[in-house]
Design a protein around this motif. Structure first.
Motif, mmCIF file in Angstrom:
data_model
loop_
_atom_site.group_PDB
_atom_site.id
_atom_site.type_symbol
_atom_site.label_atom_id
_atom_site.label_comp_id
_atom_site.label_asym_id
_atom_site.label_seq_id
_atom_site.Cartn_x
_atom_site.Cartn_y
_atom_site.Cartn_z
ATOM 1 N N ALA A 443 0.823 -1.211 0.000
ATOM 2 C CA ALA A 443 0.000 0.000 0.000
ATOM 3 C C ALA A 443 0.857 1.262 0.000
ATOM 4 O O ALA A 443 0.547 2.243 -0.682
ATOM 5 N N ARG A 444 1.940 1.259 0.759
ATOM 6 C CA ARG A 444 2.808 2.441 0.813
ATOM 7 C C ARG A 444 3.524 2.675 -0.508
ATOM 8 O O ARG A 444 3.628 3.809 -0.992
ATOM 9 N N ALA A 445 4.006 1.605 -1.103
ATOM 10 C CA ALA A 445 4.656 1.738 -2.409
ATOM 11 C C ALA A 445 3.652 2.240 -3.443
ATOM 12 O O ALA A 445 3.988 3.079 -4.297
ATOM 13 N N ALA A 446 2.403 1.751 -3.370
ATOM 14 C CA ALA A 446 1.365 2.176 -4.304
ATOM 15 C C ALA A 446 1.051 3.658 -4.139
ATOM 16 O O ALA A 446 0.868 4.384 -5.132
ATOM 17 N N LEU A 447 0.995 4.139 -2.902
ATOM 18 C CA LEU A 447 0.710 5.543 -2.652
ATOM 19 C C LEU A 447 1.816 6.454 -3.176
ATOM 20 O O LEU A 447 1.546 7.491 -3.787
ATOM 21 N N ILE A 448 3.060 6.069 -2.915
ATOM 22 C CA ILE A 448 4.188 6.878 -3.391
ATOM 23 C C ILE A 448 4.194 6.921 -4.917
ATOM 24 O O ILE A 448 4.335 7.979 -5.531
ATOM 25 N N LYS A 449 4.025 5.750 -5.531
ATOM 26 C CA LYS A 449 4.003 5.681 -7.001
ATOM 27 C C LYS A 449 2.867 6.539 -7.555
ATOM 28 O O LYS A 449 3.035 7.277 -8.538
ATOM 29 N N ALA A 450 1.676 6.453 -6.935
ATOM 30 C CA ALA A 450 0.521 7.216 -7.409
ATOM 31 C C ALA A 450 0.779 8.719 -7.331
ATOM 32 O O ALA A 450 0.455 9.463 -8.260
ATOM 33 N N PHE A 451 1.343 9.170 -6.214
ATOM 34 C CA PHE A 451 1.633 10.594 -6.068
ATOM 35 C C PHE A 451 2.596 11.064 -7.149
ATOM 36 O O PHE A 451 2.386 12.101 -7.783
ATOM 37 N N LEU A 452 3.647 10.296 -7.382
ATOM 38 C CA LEU A 452 4.682 10.709 -8.329
ATOM 39 C C LEU A 452 4.171 10.739 -9.771
ATOM 40 O O LEU A 452 4.400 11.701 -10.500
ATOM 41 N N VAL A 453 3.448 9.677 -10.189
ATOM 42 C CA VAL A 453 3.003 9.633 -11.580
ATOM 43 C C VAL A 453 1.919 10.682 -11.836
ATOM 44 O O VAL A 453 1.862 11.272 -12.925
ATOM 45 N N ARG A 454 1.084 10.952 -10.843
ATOM 46 C CA ARG A 454 0.040 11.963 -11.037
ATOM 47 C C ARG A 454 0.648 13.363 -11.073
ATOM 48 O O ARG A 454 0.236 14.201 -11.886
ATOM 49 N N GLU A 455 1.619 13.615 -10.231
ATOM 50 C CA GLU A 455 2.276 14.923 -10.234
ATOM 51 C C GLU A 455 2.983 15.157 -11.570
ATOM 52 O O GLU A 455 2.919 16.252 -12.141
ATOM 53 N N THR A 456 3.642 14.126 -12.090
ATOM 54 C CA THR A 456 4.332 14.245 -13.379
ATOM 55 C C THR A 456 3.332 14.518 -14.501
ATOM 56 O O THR A 456 3.591 15.352 -15.384
ATOM 57 N N ARG A 457 2.194 13.834 -14.461
ATOM 58 C CA ARG A 457 1.186 14.018 -15.508
ATOM 59 C C ARG A 457 0.553 15.405 -15.433
ATOM 60 O O ARG A 457 0.385 16.077 -16.460
ATOM 61 N N ILE A 458 0.210 15.864 -14.240
ATOM 62 C CA ILE A 458 -0.451 17.155 -14.084
ATOM 63 C C ILE A 458 0.493 18.301 -14.462
ATOM 64 O O ILE A 458 0.090 19.266 -15.130
ATOM 65 N N GLN A 459 1.750 18.209 -14.051
ATOM 66 C CA GLN A 459 2.720 19.255 -14.354
ATOM 67 C C GLN A 459 3.356 19.092 -15.736
ATOM 68 O O GLN A 459 4.201 19.886 -16.131
#
Length: 592
Positions: A443-459
């Motif tokens: 779950a922690r790895a999934a959360l970190i990955k989700a934050f990073l890929v979404r931030e990259t996509r939005i920015q």
């Protein structure tokens, strides 16, 4: 828009023959006891409406005249129903006050129904009090339970299924009483029609954490909130019908057992469509939690992801859909979040969320992570709570993550910070049997990955981000060092089989925060561990290849002294990916 959408939903429920929503001037209320009387007003018996379910009793709800707001000491009874003090004049602690309450209860019925013979039930109730039948109730079998419960009580005619207060006469009288008031009318901000302005809005029930379980979402209490000399609801004129409609709709959505509410952190969340749509039944399956003791059903999530990925969504998904999150506040109920869009848009946003949190998982982990599992990952894991403690979830973090899911916006930065901090703080945690617990969980790895890929996509960054599984081409320094740490740990485990304490338990946090100093020490240890493996007669070919591959990704400038928060997150994901690759590809360890 919130009040308007709720008002429209009430009208939809009112026109639905399968729905028993309360008509204007009424509401659903738990009534544990009914006083059954005949047409002469004679007491027949007490009816206990409670149903035993296991060790608890569930009270049946009835549609009764809307409750009144009580302030001060002056009696203010509800019509035809109330607690025993009003209905029977019974209160062993305050007998005089109870008698005054009962007098006002009876007087109100006589005032509203000056000609009670128009309705046999109303006439029977008045006769009940005039005949002095209250004493028979107090002496009856079952009164001890009523006195102990002190719940609401109402009246029912013998041989009928409905309550006396549900008759057409009472319904017509309450409706006309509202229309015949001489109160000034104004333009309703919700409907645009002229109506009597609601000075006080009905209470909303069912919002977790509110005082006594009730509160208002529209209220003007202290003078500081008022303007131009106006008081209370006159500051924002909402008609009485609209005020009743939106609160009734909200109370229906928030009711116990409602399939259209979920709890998101401290936010009681409700959802509905403009017209009947199957997504109202499915929404909680995606972001809610299964009932206690019930196995999660991942079928709807799989179907949703397939439909969104293939672009095959029905035309009915253009239907407007609403999501409202409510949370307790000192003065009134606060709006945590509000979503207004279409079913199609919401499906795409939810599917995007599941794609963002998707990451390679161990065989024992959940196929899809629920919102609660993700929130638990942000809390402290312990021997007692190996998966996290729900009491430690930050109050508004769930709301912020949920808002990001339904709007497609970025996850809160505090999410990355909390998860990275938990990963670093729990590097040496053990379970009850003394076995090491993973600090970088699925779950922690999934959360970190989700934050990073979404931030990259939005920015709209052009850099490559972490993926679902091990990416040997990823040369981000944080990700590479995470892989390197996993490789060094595997060398230690191979050299010392059955070791109960690895470098992760001692050095993980320091390696994440100050990699330059720590990795120098770890590489020196690895030299001794590799020598020990060779001396035992085992091959180190695959370990040498792995080390060569990972070390080749380190830039010419070398290992940095520190890592940014994002790179610390990539460190954890790189470590997790490499560990999962070890478990999935054991043939590599044999040099094959």
């Amino acid at each position: 828009m919130i009040l308007q959408a709720l008002t429209d939903y009430y009208e939809r429920l009112l026109n639905d023959p399968e729905c028993d929503v309360a008509p204007p001037g009424f509401e659903k209320k738990a009534i544990p006891f009914l006083i059954v009387i005949n047409q002469k007003g004679e007491f027949v018996g007490l009816r206990d409406t409670r149903i035993r379910e296991g060790r608890k009793k569930t009270v049946r709800e009835f549609i009764v005249p809307q409750r009144v707001k009580r302030t001060g000491e002056k009696p203010n009874p509800n019509l035809f129903w109330d607690h025993p003090g009003y209905v029977l004049g019974y209160d062993p602690e305050h007998s005089e006050r109870a008698l005054r309450q009962n007098e006002s209860f009876v007087a109100q019925i006589k005032e509203i129904f000056p000609e009670p013979e128009e309705d046999k039930g109303v006439a029977a109730v008045i006769s009940f009090f005039e005949r002095g039948e209250v004493g028979r109730v107090l002496e009856s079998e079952g009164f001890a339970d009523l006195a102990k419960d002190r719940g609401n009580t109402s009246f029912q005619l013998e041989g009928e299924t409905r309550l006396i207060c549900q008759s057409e006469t009472v319904l017509d009288k309450i409706t006309k009483a509202s229309d015949e008031k001489n109160a000034p009318r104004s333009l309703c901000l919700v409907t645009g029609n002229r109506d009597i302005t609601a000075r006080l809005h009905p209470l909303v029930s069912g919002v977790w954490g509110t005082d006594k379980g009730r509160g208002n979402i529209v209220a003007f209490k202290p003078p500081a909130f008022s303007s131009f000399g106006k008081k209370q609801g006159y500051n924002a004129p909402v008609g009485q019908r609209a005020a009743f409609a939106y609160t009734t709709a909200l109370n229906t959505l928030l009711a116990k057992g409602s399939g259209q509410r979920i709890q998101v952190g401290d936010a009681s969340t409700v959802f509905w469509a403009r017209e009947r749509h199957e997504f109202e039944d499915e929404f909680s399956l995606f972001l809610g939690e299964p009932a206690k003791g019930q196995e999660p059903d991942y079928g709807p999530v799989r179907s949703l992801l397939t439909a969104v990925r293939t672009g095959v969504l029905p035309e009915s998904d253009a239907m407007p859909f609403y999501v409202l999150g409510l949370a307790p506040n000192a003065a009134r109920i606060s709006i945590r979040f509000w979503y207004e869009g279409s079913v199609r848009d919401l499906k795409e946003k939810i599917a995007q969320h599941f794609e963002d949190i998707e990451i390679e998982r161990p065989s024992y982990a959940s196929e899809y992570l629920s919102l609660k599992q993700l929130l638990l990952a942000t809390t402290r894991h312990s021997t007692k709570h190996p998966f996290g403690n729900s009491d430690d979830i930050v109050a508004n973090l769930g709301s912020e993550i949920f808002r990001a899911v339904i709007t497609g916006g970025g996850y809160p930065r505090t999410l990355l910070q909390k998860v990275v901090n938990r990963v670093k703080a729990e590097q040496g945690l053990k379970n009850k049997k003394g076995k090491s617990l993973d600090n970088v969980t699925h779950a922690r790895a999934a959360l970190i990955k989700a934050f990073l890929v979404r931030e990259t996509r939005i920015q709209k960054k052009q850099t490559k981000e972490v993926g679902v599984k091990l990416d040997r081409s990823n040369d981000n320094i944080g990700y590479v060092l995470g892989r390197l740490f996993a490789a060094l740990e595997r060398i230690q485990e191979t050299a010392q089989p059955g070791l109960n304490k690895t470098i992760r338990d001692t050095y993980f946090s320091a390696a994440t925060s100050s990699p330059l100093v720590v990795f120098k020490r770890l590489q020196e240890l690895a030299i001794h561990h590799l020598a020990k493996i060779r001396n035992s007669g085992k091959s180190t070919v695959w370990l040498d290849k792995l080390m060569g591959e990972v070390m080749g990704k380190i830039p010419a400038s070398g290992i940095p002294a520190t890592l940014t928060l994002e790179d610390q997150g990539r460190f954890a994901v790189g470590y997790y990916h490499q560990r999962q690759d070890f478990f999935a590809g054991k043939n590599n360890e044999k040099g094959e």
